[in-house]
Motif scaffolding. Sequence first.
Motif, PDB file in Angstrom:
ATOM      1  N   VAL A  64       0.840  -1.207   0.000  1.00 25.30           N
ATOM      2  CA  VAL A  64       0.000   0.000   0.000  1.00 25.30           C
ATOM      3  C   VAL A  64       0.871   1.252   0.000  1.00 25.30           C
ATOM      4  CG1 VAL A  64      -1.642   1.349   1.389  1.00 25.30           C
ATOM      5  CG2 VAL A  64      -2.016  -1.090   1.038  1.00 25.30           C
ATOM      6  N   LEU A  65       1.903   1.269   0.827  1.00 24.31           N
ATOM      7  CA  LEU A  65       2.805   2.427   0.866  1.00 24.31           C
ATOM      8  C   LEU A  65       3.563   2.585  -0.454  1.00 24.31           C
ATOM      9  CD1 LEU A  65       4.133   2.050   4.514  1.00 24.31           C
ATOM     10  CD2 LEU A  65       2.595   3.811   3.655  1.00 24.31           C
ATOM     11  N   ALA A  66       3.987   1.469  -1.039  1.00 21.75           N
ATOM     12  CA  ALA A  66       4.703   1.539  -2.319  1.00 21.75           C
ATOM     13  C   ALA A  66       3.774   2.039  -3.432  1.00 21.75           C
ATOM     14  CB  ALA A  66       5.272   0.171  -2.678  1.00 21.75           C
ATOM     15  N   LEU A  67       2.523   1.615  -3.424  1.00 21.11           N
ATOM     16  CA  LEU A  67       1.566   2.121  -4.415  1.00 21.11           C
ATOM     17  C   LEU A  67       1.353   3.623  -4.247  1.00 21.11           C
ATOM     18  CD1 LEU A  67      -1.148  -0.688  -4.549  1.00 21.11           C
ATOM     19  CD2 LEU A  67       0.364   0.058  -6.399  1.00 21.11           C
ATOM     20  N   HIS A  68       1.251   4.073  -3.011  1.00 27.62           N
ATOM     21  CA  HIS A  68       1.091   5.505  -2.758  1.00 27.62           C
ATOM     22  C   HIS A  68       2.291   6.275  -3.309  1.00 27.62           C
ATOM     23  CE1 HIS A  68       0.084   9.272  -0.835  1.00 27.62           C
ATOM     24  NE2 HIS A  68       1.258   9.269  -0.226  1.00 27.62           N
ATOM     25  N   ASP A  88      -5.540   7.366   0.917  1.00 29.81           N
ATOM     26  CA  ASP A  88      -6.132   7.508   2.252  1.00 29.81           C
ATOM     27  C   ASP A  88      -5.564   6.484   3.228  1.00 29.81           C
ATOM     28  OD1 ASP A  88      -7.672   9.605   1.336  1.00 29.81           O
ATOM     29  OD2 ASP A  88      -9.508   8.405   1.109  1.00 29.81           O
ATOM     30  N   ARG A  89      -5.444   5.245   2.780  1.00 30.41           N
ATOM     31  CA  ARG A  89      -4.889   4.196   3.647  1.00 30.41           C
ATOM     32  C   ARG A  89      -3.416   4.479   3.974  1.00 30.41           C
ATOM     33  NH1 ARG A  89      -9.499   3.599   3.857  1.00 30.41           N
ATOM     34  NH2 ARG A  89     -10.749   1.792   3.354  1.00 30.41           N
ATOM     35  N   ALA A  90      -2.676   4.931   2.987  1.00 35.22           N
ATOM     36  CA  ALA A  90      -1.247   5.196   3.191  1.00 35.22           C
ATOM     37  C   ALA A  90      -1.033   6.335   4.183  1.00 35.22           C
ATOM     38  CB  ALA A  90      -0.578   5.516   1.864  1.00 35.22           C
ATOM     39  N   GLU A  91      -1.905   7.332   4.149  1.00 29.77           N
ATOM     40  CA  GLU A  91      -1.787   8.443   5.111  1.00 29.77           C
ATOM     41  C   GLU A  91      -1.847   7.924   6.539  1.00 29.77           C
ATOM     42  OE1 GLU A  91      -1.351  11.828   4.787  1.00 29.77           O
ATOM     43  OE2 GLU A  91      -0.936  11.437   2.674  1.00 29.77           O
ATOM     44  N   GLY A  92      -2.756   7.004   6.800  1.00 32.15           N
ATOM     45  CA  GLY A  92      -2.880   6.450   8.154  1.00 32.15           C
ATOM     46  C   GLY A  92      -1.749   5.520   8.528  1.00 32.15           C
ATOM     47  N   ALA A  94       1.419   5.590   7.465  1.00 33.13           N
ATOM     48  CA  ALA A  94       2.752   6.206   7.544  1.00 33.13           C
ATOM     49  C   ALA A  94       2.979   6.944   8.855  1.00 33.13           C
ATOM     50  CB  ALA A  94       2.942   7.157   6.366  1.00 33.13           C
ATOM     51  N   TRP A  95       1.985   7.072   9.668  1.00 30.97           N
ATOM     52  CA  TRP A  95       1.906   7.817  10.918  1.00 30.97           C
ATOM     53  C   TRP A  95       3.038   8.804  11.128  1.00 30.97           C
ATOM     54  CZ3 TRP A  95       5.437   5.433  14.451  1.00 30.97           C
ATOM     55  CH2 TRP A  95       5.730   4.099  14.210  1.00 30.97           C
ATOM     56  N   GLU A  96       4.054   8.537  11.892  1.00 31.02           N
ATOM     57  CA  GLU A  96       5.092   9.516  12.229  1.00 31.02           C
ATOM     58  C   GLU A  96       6.131   9.721  11.132  1.00 31.02           C
ATOM     59  OE1 GLU A  96       5.172  11.480  14.950  1.00 31.02           O
ATOM     60  OE2 GLU A  96       3.234  10.604  15.470  1.00 31.02           O
ATOM     61  N   PHE A  97       6.102   8.891  10.126  1.00 27.06           N
ATOM     62  CA  PHE A  97       7.086   9.007   9.055  1.00 27.06           C
ATOM     63  C   PHE A  97       6.678  10.036   7.995  1.00 27.06           C
ATOM     64  CE2 PHE A  97       7.726   4.694  10.672  1.00 27.06           C
ATOM     65  CZ  PHE A  97       9.080   4.742  10.945  1.00 27.06           C
ATOM     66  N   ARG A  98       5.430  10.479   8.001  1.00 20.64           N
ATOM     67  CA  ARG A  98       4.920  11.375   6.958  1.00 20.64           C
ATOM     68  C   ARG A  98       5.735  12.651   6.800  1.00 20.64           C
ATOM     69  NH1 ARG A  98      -1.186  10.973   8.514  1.00 20.64           N
ATOM     70  NH2 ARG A  98      -0.126  11.352  10.428  1.00 20.64           N
ATOM     71  N   ASP A  99       6.194  13.216   7.898  1.00 17.26           N
ATOM     72  CA  ASP A  99       6.915  14.491   7.824  1.00 17.26           C
ATOM     73  C   ASP A  99       8.298  14.393   8.470  1.00 17.26           C
ATOM     74  OD1 ASP A  99       6.085  14.210  10.400  1.00 17.26           O
ATOM     75  OD2 ASP A  99       5.116  16.156  10.551  1.00 17.26           O
ATOM     76  N   MET A 100       8.921  13.266   8.344  1.00 17.57           N
ATOM     77  CA  MET A 100      10.245  13.086   8.927  1.00 17.57           C
ATOM     78  C   MET A 100      11.261  14.005   8.248  1.00 17.57           C
ATOM     79  SD  MET A 100      12.489   9.617   9.283  1.00 17.57           S
ATOM     80  CE  MET A 100      11.579   8.896  10.622  1.00 17.57           C
ATOM     81  N   GLY A 115       8.806   5.850   1.826  1.00 13.59           N
ATOM     82  CA  GLY A 115       9.743   4.758   1.576  1.00 13.59           C
ATOM     83  C   GLY A 115      10.361   4.246   2.855  1.00 13.59           C
ATOM     84  N   ILE A 116      10.721   5.154   3.741  1.00 17.78           N
ATOM     85  CA  ILE A 116      11.263   4.740   5.044  1.00 17.78           C
ATOM     86  C   ILE A 116      10.206   3.967   5.827  1.00 17.78           C
ATOM     87  CG2 ILE A 116      12.054   5.574   7.300  1.00 17.78           C
ATOM     88  CD1 ILE A 116      13.465   7.863   5.785  1.00 17.78           C
ATOM     89  N   ALA A 117       8.973   4.446   5.815  1.00 10.97           N
ATOM     90  CA  ALA A 117       7.892   3.739   6.512  1.00 10.97           C
ATOM     91  C   ALA A 117       7.703   2.336   5.947  1.00 10.97           C
ATOM     92  CB  ALA A 117       6.590   4.525   6.405  1.00 10.97           C
ATOM     93  N   ALA A 118       7.751   2.200   4.620  1.00  6.42           N
ATOM     94  CA  ALA A 118       7.580   0.883   3.995  1.00  6.42           C
ATOM     95  C   ALA A 118       8.697  -0.067   4.404  1.00  6.42           C
ATOM     96  CB  ALA A 118       7.538   1.032   2.471  1.00  6.42           C
ATOM     97  N   VAL A 119       9.919   0.428   4.422  1.00 11.38           N
ATOM     98  CA  VAL A 119      11.058  -0.415   4.813  1.00 11.38           C
ATOM     99  C   VAL A 119      10.946  -0.822   6.276  1.00 11.38           C
ATOM    100  CG1 VAL A 119      13.565  -0.410   5.164  1.00 11.38           C
ATOM    101  CG2 VAL A 119      12.608   0.456   3.030  1.00 11.38           C
ATOM    102  N   VAL A 120      10.547   0.111   7.129  1.00  8.62           N
ATOM    103  CA  VAL A 120      10.398  -0.204   8.561  1.00  8.62           C
ATOM    104  C   VAL A 120       9.326  -1.269   8.755  1.00  8.62           C
ATOM    105  CG1 VAL A 120       9.615   0.723  10.778  1.00  8.62           C
ATOM    106  CG2 VAL A 120      11.308   1.966   9.428  1.00  8.62           C
ATOM    107  N   TYR A 121       8.179  -1.127   8.077  1.00  3.54           N
ATOM    108  CA  TYR A 121       7.123  -2.131   8.194  1.00  3.54           C
ATOM    109  C   TYR A 121       7.607  -3.495   7.708  1.00  3.54           C
ATOM    110  CZ  TYR A 121       3.058   0.693   9.499  1.00  3.54           C
ATOM    111  OH  TYR A 121       2.148   1.459  10.177  1.00  3.54           O
ATOM    112  N   LEU A 122       8.294  -3.510   6.593  1.00  2.00           N
ATOM    113  CA  LEU A 122       8.754  -4.778   6.044  1.00  2.00           C
ATOM    114  C   LEU A 122       9.744  -5.466   6.973  1.00  2.00           C
ATOM    115  CD1 LEU A 122       8.330  -6.529   3.556  1.00  2.00           C
ATOM    116  CD2 LEU A 122      10.303  -5.425   2.530  1.00  2.00           C
TER     117      LEU A 122
END
Length: 136
Positions: A64-68, A88-92, A94-100, A115-122
């Motif tokens: 989902v994050l990669a698609l966004h 909309d799903r990606a906004e939720g 990515a929580w704290e990573f949105r404006d890092m 991208g950082i959020a996606a890597v952290v989740y993975l």
Amino acid sequence: MARWRSKSGNVAQDSGRDESSADRTVPQAGRHRPDGDPLRRGLARAAGVAATVVAVAATVVTVVLALHIAFVVFSANPANPIVRTVNDRAEGLAWEFRDMFTPKDERVAVLVNYGIAAVVYLIAGRVGAGLIRRIR
């Protein structure tokens, strides 16, 4: 002397000695002896299922994050319902990573932060699944 054929096709002969039936039994192919008590096997199976669920959930979030990221970088139509739903799903997610990081270009900001959020989740999903699988 009695002869019989096992499931594997081997012919076995009875030696004529009076032995218990357990000693004369030819093991059947494909059968295994249960090892450990049922509670331990059940726990191992549940841990395997839980680890798979964690790994799949982390992968879905990463997709989902990669698609966004792809939709923003390649300027997808924001009025499209698929694009809108994924964004909309990606906004939720990515929580704290949105404006890092706050670079001037919005595309670079989304690429880096999401991208950082996606890597952290993975990574967290794979590590979590690995730890859960170790429960045996």
